[in-house]
Design a protein around this motif. Structure first.
Motif, PDB file in Angstrom:
ATOM      1  N   PRO A 125       2.897  99.217 -29.008  1.00  0.00           N
ATOM      2  CA  PRO A 125       3.389  98.231 -28.043  1.00  0.00           C
ATOM      3  C   PRO A 125       3.335  98.771 -26.616  1.00  0.00           C
ATOM      4  CG  PRO A 125       4.922  98.513 -29.880  1.00  0.00           C
ATOM      5  CD  PRO A 125       3.913  99.623 -29.973  1.00  0.00           C
ATOM      6  N   GLU A 160      15.283  95.298 -17.393  1.00  0.00           N
ATOM      7  CA  GLU A 160      13.884  95.082 -17.036  1.00  0.00           C
ATOM      8  C   GLU A 160      13.498  95.973 -15.855  1.00  0.00           C
ATOM      9  OE1 GLU A 160      10.052  93.868 -17.083  1.00  0.00           O
ATOM     10  OE2 GLU A 160      11.567  93.354 -18.574  1.00  0.00           O
ATOM     11  N   ARG A 218      12.588  98.807 -23.120  1.00  0.00           N
ATOM     12  CA  ARG A 218      13.591  97.733 -23.185  1.00  0.00           C
ATOM     13  C   ARG A 218      14.316  97.739 -24.529  1.00  0.00           C
ATOM     14  NH1 ARG A 218       9.582  94.496 -20.540  1.00  0.00           N
ATOM     15  NH2 ARG A 218       9.064  93.571 -22.566  1.00  0.00           N
ATOM     16  N   SER A 219      13.587  98.112 -25.595  1.00  0.00           N
ATOM     17  CA  SER A 219      14.210  98.115 -26.920  1.00  0.00           C
ATOM     18  C   SER A 219      15.300  99.183 -27.041  1.00  0.00           C
ATOM     19  CB  SER A 219      13.145  98.329 -28.006  1.00  0.00           C
ATOM     20  OG  SER A 219      12.710  99.678 -28.046  1.00  0.00           O
ATOM     21  N   ARG A 248       0.617  92.240 -23.137  1.00  0.00           N
ATOM     22  CA  ARG A 248       0.806  91.977 -24.558  1.00  0.00           C
ATOM     23  C   ARG A 248      -0.536  91.866 -25.286  1.00  0.00           C
ATOM     24  NH1 ARG A 248       2.330  87.226 -25.596  1.00  0.00           N
ATOM     25  NH2 ARG A 248       3.232  87.668 -27.645  1.00  0.00           N
ATOM     26  N   THR A 251       7.979  97.601 -23.231  1.00  0.00           N
ATOM     27  CA  THR A 251       8.618  96.944 -24.369  1.00  0.00           C
ATOM     28  C   THR A 251       9.461  97.947 -25.151  1.00  0.00           C
ATOM     29  OG1 THR A 251       6.803  95.355 -24.547  1.00  0.00           O
ATOM     30  CG2 THR A 251       8.178  95.657 -26.496  1.00  0.00           C
ATOM     31  N   HIS A 263       2.281  94.122 -33.882  1.00  0.00           N
ATOM     32  CA  HIS A 263       1.864  93.394 -32.683  1.00  0.00           C
ATOM     33  C   HIS A 263       0.368  93.096 -32.698  1.00  0.00           C
ATOM     34  CE1 HIS A 263       0.890  97.485 -31.427  1.00  0.00           C
ATOM     35  NE2 HIS A 263       0.123  96.976 -30.496  1.00  0.00           N
TER      36      HIS A 263
END
Length: 215
Positions: free
Chosen positions: A46, A59, A53-54, A139, A50, A168
């Protein structure tokens, strides 16, 4: 036209050592505690923001961390990687057989180009599809959209197959109606592979799956 979309990290290239070192370096500069090893073993694939943030980062902090990570990678972290055994030979055979090959990686474009060129893949790739290091294309679904749109590959999705190792990859391809082969030598889990159309445990398995798909 038969098109293979190839993930890079965890599929063609074992880049986890360098990604982990860059990740830990990023956390250290942010003053953020390191997660356990199980978490760190799953970070390849990923986008880095991302992953950050996990961990509970805002942000804004995750974007600051991304810039730290990218700078680490630019300074040489990209080179801390090696080819998975058998994958380069497989790519060579696919190219010789007339398949169209494109990458679809969440790795930054310049980093993907450098490692694929060093490891001998780039000359066999028809199109380098990758994430933007500083831009909105991050993404996997957006990378695949970029690959399809840039090349005008608005073909029947049965003519396209994604090869990757993480959820993903599978989910990003599915957004475009594309099936995925999950490779078990990468960084995913059996639960992730179970959502793919096929699972390959060795390069020989993968070659057979692609052969059957072409038939």
């Amino acid at each position: 036209m038969s098109i293979l979309l190839l993930d890079v990290d965890g599929t063609l290239i074992d880049s986890l050592p360098g990604i982990q070192r860059g990740f830990r370096h990023t956390l250290d500069l942010l003053g953020w505690p390191h997660p356990d090893q199980e978490f760190t073993d799953r970070i390849a694939g990923p986008p880095m923001e991302t992953t950050l943030r996990s961990l509970g980062m805002s942000e804004e902090l995750a974007q600051e961390g991304l810039q730290i990570y990218l700078e680490y990678t630019r300074r040489g972290g990209w080179a801390d990687a090696a080819t998975f055994p058998g994958t380069l030979e497989l790519v060579r055979r696919w190219k010789s057989a007339g398949l169209t090959l494109a990458t679809a990686t969440s790795k930054g474009e310049s980093f993907a180009r450098q490692i694929l060129e060093r490891e001998g893949f780039l000359e066999h790739i028809d199109f380098l599809g990758a994430a933007q290091e500083d831009g909105p294309r991050r993404r996997k679904s957006a990378v695949i959209e970029h690959v399809l749109a840039t090349n005008g590959w608005r073909v029947d999705t049965s003519d396209i197959l994604m090869i990757g190792d993480r959820s993903h990859d599978i989910e990003g391809a599915a957004e475009h109606g594309i099936d995925t082969v999950a490779v078990a030598w990468g960084y995913g889990t059996p639960a992730e592979w179970a959502t793919a159309a096929h699972t390959a445990h060795t390069p020989e398995d993968l070659e057979g799956i692609v052969h059957d798909w072409l038939a």
